[in-house]
Design an enzyme around this catalytic site. Structure first.
Site, mmCIF file in Angstrom:
data_model
loop_
_atom_site.group_PDB
_atom_site.id
_atom_site.type_symbol
_atom_site.label_atom_id
_atom_site.label_comp_id
_atom_site.label_asym_id
_atom_site.label_seq_id
_atom_site.Cartn_x
_atom_site.Cartn_y
_atom_site.Cartn_z
ATOM 1 N N LYS A 9 1.552 4.929 6.624
ATOM 2 C CA LYS A 9 1.071 5.302 7.950
ATOM 3 C C LYS A 9 1.272 6.803 8.204
ATOM 4 O O LYS A 9 2.003 7.472 7.455
ATOM 5 C CB LYS A 9 1.792 4.448 8.993
ATOM 6 N N TYR A 49 -6.854 -4.210 13.139
ATOM 7 C CA TYR A 49 -5.863 -4.889 13.971
ATOM 8 C C TYR A 49 -6.541 -5.796 15.002
ATOM 9 O O TYR A 49 -6.095 -5.871 16.152
ATOM 10 C CB TYR A 49 -4.962 -3.864 14.666
ATOM 11 N N PHE A 57 0.243 -3.139 24.127
ATOM 12 C CA PHE A 57 0.658 -1.960 23.368
ATOM 13 C C PHE A 57 -0.402 -1.469 22.381
ATOM 14 O O PHE A 57 -0.162 -0.529 21.630
ATOM 15 C CB PHE A 57 1.991 -2.218 22.648
ATOM 16 N N ASN A 117 6.779 2.647 11.858
ATOM 17 C CA ASN A 117 7.472 1.916 10.800
ATOM 18 C C ASN A 117 6.919 2.168 9.392
ATOM 19 O O ASN A 117 7.084 1.351 8.496
ATOM 20 C CB ASN A 117 7.519 0.419 11.133
ATOM 21 N N HIS A 120 2.239 -0.358 6.130
ATOM 22 C CA HIS A 120 1.526 -1.601 6.454
ATOM 23 C C HIS A 120 1.333 -2.398 5.174
ATOM 24 O O HIS A 120 1.183 -1.818 4.095
ATOM 25 C CB HIS A 120 0.142 -1.270 7.030
ATOM 26 N N GLU A 131 -8.922 -7.003 4.681
ATOM 27 C CA GLU A 131 -8.539 -5.598 4.806
ATOM 28 C C GLU A 131 -9.005 -4.768 3.612
ATOM 29 O O GLU A 131 -9.450 -3.634 3.783
ATOM 30 C CB GLU A 131 -7.014 -5.500 5.005
HETATM 31 P P1 IDP Z 1 3.406 -5.814 10.801
HETATM 32 O O1 IDP Z 1 2.991 -4.363 10.636
HETATM 33 O O2 IDP Z 1 4.834 -6.020 10.386
HETATM 34 O O3 IDP Z 1 2.462 -6.794 10.148
HETATM 35 P P2 IDP Z 1 2.183 -6.535 13.352
HETATM 36 O O4 IDP Z 1 2.750 -7.517 14.338
HETATM 37 O O5 IDP Z 1 0.970 -6.914 12.583
HETATM 38 O O6 IDP Z 1 3.394 -6.119 12.387
HETATM 39 O O7 IDP Z 1 1.907 -5.206 14.197
HETATM 40 C C1 IDP Z 1 1.136 -4.164 13.643
HETATM 41 C C2 IDP Z 1 1.767 -2.830 13.997
HETATM 42 O O8 IDP Z 1 1.673 -2.585 15.396
HETATM 43 C C3 IDP Z 1 3.268 -2.747 13.690
HETATM 44 O O9 IDP Z 1 3.537 -2.418 12.343
HETATM 45 C C4 IDP Z 1 3.717 -1.664 14.643
HETATM 46 O O10 IDP Z 1 3.454 -0.346 14.159
HETATM 47 C C5 IDP Z 1 2.834 -1.917 15.864
HETATM 48 N N1 IDP Z 1 3.486 -2.791 16.842
HETATM 49 C C6 IDP Z 1 3.747 -4.115 16.715
HETATM 50 N N2 IDP Z 1 4.339 -4.606 17.807
HETATM 51 C C7 IDP Z 1 4.484 -3.560 18.654
HETATM 52 C C8 IDP Z 1 5.061 -3.424 19.972
HETATM 53 O O11 IDP Z 1 5.564 -4.375 20.583
HETATM 54 N N3 IDP Z 1 5.025 -2.162 20.526
HETATM 55 C C9 IDP Z 1 4.472 -1.100 19.884
HETATM 56 N N4 IDP Z 1 3.916 -1.191 18.643
HETATM 57 C C10 IDP Z 1 3.938 -2.400 18.046
HETATM 58 MG MG MG Z 2 0.467 -7.226 10.600
#
Ligand code: IDP
Ligand code: MG
Length: 141
Positions: A9, A49, A57, A117, A120, A131
């Site tokens: 990312k 997404y 968010f 984080n 992905h 994807e």
């Molecule tokens: P993942 O990346 O572990 O699969 P997902 O639930 O698919 O997690 O969420 C996609 C991305 O969206 C996350 O990696 C993170 O960067 C962001 N994200 C997820 N939940 C939140 C939130 O509650 N607040 C802000 N950003 C979030």
């Molecule tokens: Mg995900």
């Protein structure tokens, strides 16, 4: 052999973590099949997404993921979809264990609530297909 889609990312790219992340994949024995620097567009992210578009968010995700160039790729290996998810660690870095990418390189969210984080990875075989085709076309499947 199984394939999955990954992203380093924009925070991973701007913080100079590209080599560290790719090194972990190669050490594990995964083969990097595709690797491209991209600038994500809001349109692409809404497809990528799709399951999160209606979350409150989502604007934060869009801002984060378009904040700079990212590295998109495809890796191949036995059970690579679940293995890569394990290597990434929990979504929220506050829960990610040391030894995982998110546990080693990312911090708990700050007051802004954005979750930066670093990486992905597709969460299922179905997501991986969707994807890979979305980012690289069906030739890459
Ligand atoms: P993942 O990346 O572990 O699969 P997902 O639930 O698919 O997690 O969420 C996609 C991305 O969206 C996350 O990696 C993170 O960067 C962001 N994200 C997820 N939940 C939140 C939130 O509650 N607040 C802000 N950003 C979030
Ligand atoms: Mg995900």
């Amino acid at each position: 052999m199984e394939k999955t889609f990954f992203i380093i990312k924009p925070d991973g790219v701007s913080r100079g973590l590209v080599g560290h992340v790719l090194h972990r994949m190669e050490r594990r024995g995964f083969v990097i099949e595709r690797l491209e620097m991209r600038q994500a567009t809001p349109e692409l992210l809404r497809e990528h997404y799709a399951a999160l578009v209606d979350k409150p968010f989502f604007p934060k995700i869009e801002e984060y993921m378009t904040s700079g160039p990212l590295l998109a790729g495809v890796i191949k290996g036995n059970r690579v979809i679940s293995s890569w998810r394990t290597m990434m660690g929990a979504t929220n870095p506050k829960d990610a264990l040391p030894g995982t990418i998110r546990g080693d390189y990312a911090q708990a969210p700050g007051d802004s609530g954005g979750i930066f984080n670093v990486v992905h990875g597709s969460d299922s075989a179905e997501s991986a297909k969707k994807e890979i085709a979305l980012w690289f076309g069906s030739d890459a499947l």
